[in-house]
Design a protein around this motif. Sequence first.
Motif, PDB file in Angstrom:
ATOM      1  N   THR A 119      32.011 -21.723 -23.933  1.00  0.00           N
ATOM      2  CA  THR A 119      30.715 -22.202 -24.436  1.00  0.00           C
ATOM      3  C   THR A 119      29.887 -22.818 -23.316  1.00  0.00           C
ATOM      4  OG1 THR A 119      31.745 -22.645 -26.579  1.00  0.00           O
ATOM      5  CG2 THR A 119      29.603 -23.679 -26.134  1.00  0.00           C
ATOM      6  N   GLU A 120      30.547 -23.616 -22.469  1.00  0.00           N
ATOM      7  CA  GLU A 120      29.830 -24.254 -21.363  1.00  0.00           C
ATOM      8  C   GLU A 120      29.329 -23.212 -20.372  1.00  0.00           C
ATOM      9  OE1 GLU A 120      32.726 -26.904 -19.893  1.00  0.00           O
ATOM     10  OE2 GLU A 120      32.209 -28.526 -21.271  1.00  0.00           O
ATOM     11  N   ILE A 121      30.125 -22.189 -20.157  1.00  0.00           N
ATOM     12  CA  ILE A 121      29.682 -21.115 -19.261  1.00  0.00           C
ATOM     13  C   ILE A 121      28.462 -20.405 -19.832  1.00  0.00           C
ATOM     14  CG2 ILE A 121      30.332 -18.894 -18.257  1.00  0.00           C
ATOM     15  CD1 ILE A 121      33.184 -19.948 -18.061  1.00  0.00           C
ATOM     16  N   GLY A 122      28.476 -20.175 -21.156  1.00  0.00           N
ATOM     17  CA  GLY A 122      27.325 -19.543 -21.786  1.00  0.00           C
ATOM     18  C   GLY A 122      26.071 -20.384 -21.666  1.00  0.00           C
ATOM     19  N   ILE A 123      26.229 -21.716 -21.832  1.00  0.00           N
ATOM     20  CA  ILE A 123      25.078 -22.613 -21.707  1.00  0.00           C
ATOM     21  C   ILE A 123      24.539 -22.584 -20.278  1.00  0.00           C
ATOM     22  CG2 ILE A 123      24.368 -25.029 -21.774  1.00  0.00           C
ATOM     23  CD1 ILE A 123      26.392 -25.414 -24.061  1.00  0.00           C
ATOM     24  N   LEU A 124      25.440 -22.603 -19.304  1.00  0.00           N
ATOM     25  CA  LEU A 124      25.012 -22.551 -17.907  1.00  0.00           C
ATOM     26  C   LEU A 124      24.263 -21.259 -17.605  1.00  0.00           C
ATOM     27  CD1 LEU A 124      28.191 -23.997 -16.140  1.00  0.00           C
ATOM     28  CD2 LEU A 124      25.969 -25.105 -16.371  1.00  0.00           C
ATOM     29  N   MET A 125      24.757 -20.154 -18.125  1.00  0.00           N
ATOM     30  CA  MET A 125      24.091 -18.870 -17.904  1.00  0.00           C
ATOM     31  C   MET A 125      22.715 -18.847 -18.552  1.00  0.00           C
ATOM     32  SD  MET A 125      27.271 -16.188 -18.316  1.00  0.00           S
ATOM     33  CE  MET A 125      26.214 -14.788 -17.976  1.00  0.00           C
ATOM     34  N   GLU A 126      22.606 -19.451 -19.760  1.00  0.00           N
ATOM     35  CA  GLU A 126      21.314 -19.491 -20.444  1.00  0.00           C
ATOM     36  C   GLU A 126      20.324 -20.348 -19.664  1.00  0.00           C
ATOM     37  OE1 GLU A 126      18.639 -18.318 -23.276  1.00  0.00           O
ATOM     38  OE2 GLU A 126      20.716 -17.644 -22.996  1.00  0.00           O
ATOM     39  N   ASP A 127      20.807 -21.510 -19.160  1.00  0.00           N
ATOM     40  CA  ASP A 127      19.934 -22.376 -18.359  1.00  0.00           C
ATOM     41  C   ASP A 127      19.470 -21.666 -17.097  1.00  0.00           C
ATOM     42  OD1 ASP A 127      20.271 -24.320 -20.244  1.00  0.00           O
ATOM     43  OD2 ASP A 127      21.836 -25.392 -19.132  1.00  0.00           O
ATOM     44  N   THR A 128      20.379 -20.927 -16.494  1.00  0.00           N
ATOM     45  CA  THR A 128      20.020 -20.179 -15.281  1.00  0.00           C
ATOM     46  C   THR A 128      18.967 -19.119 -15.587  1.00  0.00           C
ATOM     47  OG1 THR A 128      22.253 -20.524 -14.425  1.00  0.00           O
ATOM     48  CG2 THR A 128      20.935 -18.786 -13.399  1.00  0.00           C
TER      49      THR A 128
END
Length: 201
Positions: A119-128
């Motif tokens: 989930t955290e990886i997905g959030i980071l990718m979305e922010d990027t």
Amino acid sequence: MGNALCFRQSISTADQAVLDLKSLKKKLDSISRALESKIVDGRAVVKELVAQGKSKRAKLVLKQVVLEEKMLCRCEQQVFQVESMLLHLSEQQTVGHVVDALKDGNAAMKELQKIVTVTEIGILMEDTKEAREKQQQIEACLAQIQLNSDLVVSEADLELEQKAIDAEDNNKLNDGYPEVPTSIPNGATEKKKHLPVLVGA
């Protein structure tokens, strides 16, 4: 005394085996050198005894030389076996180090996976992705501003351009008509003198 005990305990079985094999190889090398020296001396003695006509004594010494040569051959074979075992142990130790490194890497990877979830990886990718889109919008705005600044013309430039156009139009008009004389020709003056004077009725 305690330090020596700890040092002994820290030595693994493989390390101890390597130390023992290296010590054995040194002993075998020493025995081989001694046998080679005896063989060389025995052959020299055999030659001297044969030259002196002592054939029986020469045969006894020769038998001893042959035995020493057989011992040297067995010793060399043992040295070869020890060297082969040392090489095999070295390879196994290298494999063991690689396996340990892989285990440590796998454990570290599992720890990282616990810290960083999917989930955290997905959030980071979305922010990027959002940051990249904002950057693209900023770049597009900057490009539009640059384009507009290139199209802006000052009033002074417009006045200069208008004056240039007016001057060009005047030149074209003057080229279409003859020049206006600034003085009266001589012939026109004489004709004027001979004109009749009109008298009013």
